[in-house]
Write a protein that holds these residues in place. Structure first.
Motif, PDB file in Angstrom:
ATOM      1  N   LEU A  26       0.810  -1.151  -0.155  1.00 44.37           N
ATOM      2  CA  LEU A  26       0.033  -0.061   0.156  1.00 44.37           C
ATOM      3  C   LEU A  26       0.801   1.390   0.125  1.00 44.37           C
ATOM      4  O   LEU A  26       1.889   1.227   0.794  1.00 44.37           O
ATOM      5  CB  LEU A  26      -0.844   0.074   1.349  1.00 44.37           C
ATOM      6  N   ALA A  27       0.677   2.160  -0.921  1.00 45.49           N
ATOM      7  CA  ALA A  27       1.287   3.391  -1.005  1.00 45.49           C
ATOM      8  C   ALA A  27       0.351   4.500  -1.091  1.00 45.49           C
ATOM      9  O   ALA A  27      -0.899   4.644  -1.325  1.00 45.49           O
ATOM     10  CB  ALA A  27       2.395   3.395  -2.301  1.00 45.49           C
ATOM     11  N   HIS A  28       0.910   5.624  -0.564  1.00 45.04           N
ATOM     12  CA  HIS A  28       0.121   6.778  -0.562  1.00 45.04           C
ATOM     13  C   HIS A  28       0.946   8.092  -1.201  1.00 45.04           C
ATOM     14  O   HIS A  28       2.200   8.371  -0.821  1.00 45.04           O
ATOM     15  CB  HIS A  28      -0.307   7.494   0.877  1.00 45.04           C
ATOM     16  N   ASP A  29       0.189   8.909  -2.131  1.00 47.43           N
ATOM     17  CA  ASP A  29       0.978   9.916  -2.555  1.00 47.43           C
ATOM     18  C   ASP A  29       0.022  11.253  -2.854  1.00 47.43           C
ATOM     19  O   ASP A  29      -1.171  10.847  -2.547  1.00 47.43           O
ATOM     20  CB  ASP A  29       1.912   9.720  -3.919  1.00 47.43           C
ATOM     21  N   ALA A  30       0.382  12.181  -3.653  1.00 46.61           N
ATOM     22  CA  ALA A  30      -0.430  13.069  -3.741  1.00 46.61           C
ATOM     23  C   ALA A  30      -1.672  12.775  -4.876  1.00 46.61           C
ATOM     24  O   ALA A  30      -2.816  13.436  -4.606  1.00 46.61           O
ATOM     25  CB  ALA A  30       0.179  14.437  -4.337  1.00 46.61           C
ATOM     26  N   ALA A  31      -1.630  11.918  -5.409  1.00 38.51           N
ATOM     27  CA  ALA A  31      -2.734  11.501  -6.378  1.00 38.51           C
ATOM     28  C   ALA A  31      -3.795  10.337  -5.691  1.00 38.51           C
ATOM     29  O   ALA A  31      -4.744  10.247  -6.250  1.00 38.51           O
ATOM     30  CB  ALA A  31      -2.229  10.560  -7.590  1.00 38.51           C
ATOM     31  N   GLY A  32      -3.303  10.106  -4.286  1.00 39.17           N
ATOM     32  CA  GLY A  32      -4.188   9.171  -3.657  1.00 39.17           C
ATOM     33  C   GLY A  32      -3.819   7.844  -3.120  1.00 39.17           C
ATOM     34  O   GLY A  32      -2.398   8.034  -2.596  1.00 39.17           O
ATOM     35  N   TRP A  33      -4.373   6.858  -2.832  1.00 31.43           N
ATOM     36  CA  TRP A  33      -4.119   5.442  -2.350  1.00 31.43           C
ATOM     37  C   TRP A  33      -3.901   4.386  -3.425  1.00 31.43           C
ATOM     38  O   TRP A  33      -4.827   4.427  -4.196  1.00 31.43           O
ATOM     39  CB  TRP A  33      -4.903   5.313  -1.284  1.00 31.43           C
ATOM     40  N   HIS A  34      -2.750   3.630  -3.110  1.00 35.57           N
ATOM     41  CA  HIS A  34      -2.546   2.618  -4.358  1.00 35.57           C
ATOM     42  C   HIS A  34      -2.301   1.255  -3.641  1.00 35.57           C
ATOM     43  O   HIS A  34      -1.222   1.284  -2.912  1.00 35.57           O
ATOM     44  CB  HIS A  34      -1.568   2.862  -5.154  1.00 35.57           C
ATOM     45  N   LEU A  35      -2.985   0.114  -4.157  1.00 35.43           N
ATOM     46  CA  LEU A  35      -2.686  -0.870  -3.372  1.00 35.43           C
ATOM     47  C   LEU A  35      -2.233  -1.824  -4.881  1.00 35.43           C
ATOM     48  O   LEU A  35      -2.806  -2.041  -5.534  1.00 35.43           O
ATOM     49  CB  LEU A  35      -3.789  -1.711  -2.888  1.00 35.43           C
ATOM     50  N   SER A  36      -0.840  -1.828  -4.742  1.00 40.22           N
ATOM     51  CA  SER A  36      -0.290  -2.659  -5.877  1.00 40.22           C
ATOM     52  C   SER A  36      -0.209  -4.171  -5.309  1.00 40.22           C
ATOM     53  O   SER A  36      -0.086  -4.537  -4.296  1.00 40.22           O
ATOM     54  CB  SER A  36       1.126  -2.519  -6.231  1.00 40.22           C
ATOM     55  N   PHE A  37      -0.255  -5.166  -6.539  1.00 38.57           N
ATOM     56  CA  PHE A  37      -0.113  -6.790  -6.057  1.00 38.57           C
ATOM     57  C   PHE A  37       0.476  -7.607  -7.262  1.00 38.57           C
ATOM     58  O   PHE A  37       0.509  -6.974  -8.515  1.00 38.57           O
ATOM     59  CB  PHE A  37      -1.449  -7.063  -5.828  1.00 38.57           C
ATOM     60  N   ARG A  38       1.062  -8.413  -6.821  1.00 39.44           N
ATOM     61  CA  ARG A  38       1.882  -9.467  -7.906  1.00 39.44           C
ATOM     62  C   ARG A  38       1.506 -10.850  -7.302  1.00 39.44           C
ATOM     63  O   ARG A  38       1.626 -11.319  -6.217  1.00 39.44           O
ATOM     64  CB  ARG A  38       3.438  -9.287  -7.908  1.00 39.44           C
ATOM     65  N   LEU A  39       1.195 -11.642  -8.367  1.00 38.99           N
ATOM     66  CA  LEU A  39       1.116 -13.213  -8.239  1.00 38.99           C
ATOM     67  C   LEU A  39       2.109 -13.872  -8.781  1.00 38.99           C
ATOM     68  O   LEU A  39       2.461 -13.877  -9.949  1.00 38.99           O
ATOM     69  CB  LEU A  39      -0.270 -13.715  -8.748  1.00 38.99           C
ATOM     70  N   VAL A  40       2.973 -14.403  -7.935  1.00 36.54           N
ATOM     71  CA  VAL A  40       4.157 -14.998  -8.624  1.00 36.54           C
ATOM     72  C   VAL A  40       4.284 -16.454  -8.290  1.00 36.54           C
ATOM     73  O   VAL A  40       3.818 -16.988  -7.317  1.00 36.54           O
ATOM     74  CB  VAL A  40       5.476 -14.477  -7.784  1.00 36.54           C
ATOM     75  N   ASP A  41       4.584 -17.298  -9.045  1.00 32.95           N
ATOM     76  CA  ASP A  41       4.889 -18.700  -8.839  1.00 32.95           C
ATOM     77  C   ASP A  41       6.160 -18.888  -8.177  1.00 32.95           C
ATOM     78  O   ASP A  41       6.922 -18.359  -8.191  1.00 32.95           O
ATOM     79  CB  ASP A  41       4.837 -19.386 -10.294  1.00 32.95           C
ATOM     80  N   ALA A  42       6.440 -20.382  -8.036  1.00 34.48           N
ATOM     81  CA  ALA A  42       7.434 -20.896  -7.260  1.00 34.48           C
ATOM     82  C   ALA A  42       8.817 -20.665  -7.871  1.00 34.48           C
ATOM     83  O   ALA A  42       9.652 -20.295  -7.495  1.00 34.48           O
ATOM     84  CB  ALA A  42       7.393 -22.310  -6.832  1.00 34.48           C
ATOM     85  N   SER A  43       9.073 -20.359  -9.336  1.00 40.40           N
ATOM     86  CA  SER A  43      10.002 -20.214 -10.180  1.00 40.40           C
ATOM     87  C   SER A  43      10.211 -18.623 -10.187  1.00 40.40           C
ATOM     88  O   SER A  43      11.480 -18.351 -10.661  1.00 40.40           O
ATOM     89  CB  SER A  43       9.828 -20.738 -11.259  1.00 40.40           C
ATOM     90  N   GLY A  44       9.367 -17.806  -9.671  1.00 33.51           N
ATOM     91  CA  GLY A  44       9.804 -16.323  -9.400  1.00 33.51           C
ATOM     92  C   GLY A  44       9.101 -15.732 -10.707  1.00 33.51           C
ATOM     93  O   GLY A  44       9.178 -14.546 -10.876  1.00 33.51           O
ATOM     94  N   ARG A  45       8.369 -16.389 -11.515  1.00 30.94           N
ATOM     95  CA  ARG A  45       7.683 -15.803 -12.627  1.00 30.94           C
ATOM     96  C   ARG A  45       6.344 -15.158 -12.369  1.00 30.94           C
ATOM     97  O   ARG A  45       5.474 -15.599 -11.445  1.00 30.94           O
ATOM     98  CB  ARG A  45       7.452 -16.847 -13.702  1.00 30.94           C
ATOM     99  N   VAL A  46       6.099 -14.107 -12.814  1.00 28.27           N
ATOM    100  CA  VAL A  46       5.063 -13.264 -12.373  1.00 28.27           C
ATOM    101  C   VAL A  46       3.935 -13.450 -13.288  1.00 28.27           C
ATOM    102  O   VAL A  46       4.107 -13.456 -14.447  1.00 28.27           O
ATOM    103  CB  VAL A  46       5.243 -11.659 -12.385  1.00 28.27           C
ATOM    104  N   ARG A  47       2.907 -14.090 -12.698  1.00 21.56           N
ATOM    105  CA  ARG A  47       1.753 -14.435 -13.517  1.00 21.56           C
ATOM    106  C   ARG A  47       0.733 -13.458 -13.554  1.00 21.56           C
ATOM    107  O   ARG A  47       0.099 -13.346 -14.625  1.00 21.56           O
ATOM    108  CB  ARG A  47       1.094 -15.662 -12.768  1.00 21.56           C
TER     109      ARG A  47
END
Length: 230
Positions: A111-132
């Motif tokens: 979760l981040a916050h800046d002048a533009a608002g609030w942002h929840l970023s997310f990543r789903l990653v497999d066991a090999s490190g590949r971002v799905r």
């Protein structure tokens, strides 16, 4: 005809989702990691550590292609591999966590916050490190239900990515009072520190039991918390 076949092929490929190979025979096991606090506000630390992951987990449970690992199990493994919570989901510690839990996927968020608002970023990653799959949910202002709204929207986006044409659960629960979320987070943090008696106040309880609207949180976690309450 060639154009039609190309369109049909694209439709089929898109409909498979981003984890079709992992969920071919059964739902893929996913561990939800603590949400990183990039807001600069230490007051949010407990809720991002305990509440947002619980809500992400709960919101993902209705999908047909994901099998969220119980948060109590994930939290227990993180207690033995704490560096997995602090580092990227592609690091060695995260891979060790995945092996410990038998997880094919790890879900990290921040979760981040800046002048533009609030942002929840997310990543789903497999066991090999590949971002799905990855994404971000933005809101221009902090509302009382922000920490409940963001993880539910993120989970909906993830469920669509893993199963584009699948049915997604509808969440009809009313927002939990912010003071109840804060009480839950404080109680979980105290339990994590090993305190044997936790003061949670009335925010999560009603007539000696769990508030009906608090059941959107993991019920085993709620029961464990109330068992420690004084």
């Amino acid at each position: 005809l060639a154009t039609l076949l190309c369109l049909l092929g694209a439709y089929v490929i898109a409909g498979r989702g981003v984890i079709a190979d992992l969920a071919r025979h059964r739902p893929a096991r996913v561990a939800v990691l603590p949400t990183a606090n990039w807001t600069g506000d230490p007051e949010l630390a407990a809720e991002l550590r305990w509440v947002v992951p619980e809500l992400l987990h709960t919101s993902l449970r209705g999908g047909a292609r994901l099998d969220p690992i119980p948060q109590e199990a994930t939290n227990g493994a993180l207690g033995r591999i704490p560096e997995a919570a602090a580092g990227p989901s592609t690091g060695a510690a995260a891979r060790r966590l995945a092996d410990t839990l038998g997880a094919e996927l790890l879900l990290e968020s921040a979760l981040a916050h800046d002048a533009a608002g609030w942002h929840l970023s997310f990543r789903l990653v497999d066991a090999s490190g590949r971002v799905r799959s990855q994404g971000r949910i933005d809101r221009p202002a902090r509302t009382p239900s922000l920490l409940q709204e963001l993880p539910r929207l993120a989970a909906d986006q993830l469920l669509k990515a893993v199963d584009p044409f699948g049915r997604r659960p509808r969440t009809s629960e009313p927002p939990l009072p912010p003071e109840a979320l804060a009480a839950f987070a404080r109680g979980k943090a105290a339990m994590d520190r090993g305190e044997t008696s936790v003061a949670i106040g009335p925010a999560l309880t009603r007539e000696g039991g769990v508030r009906k609207d608090a059941r959107v949180l993991e019920l085993p976690a709620m029961q464990a918390l109330l068992a420690h309450a004084r």
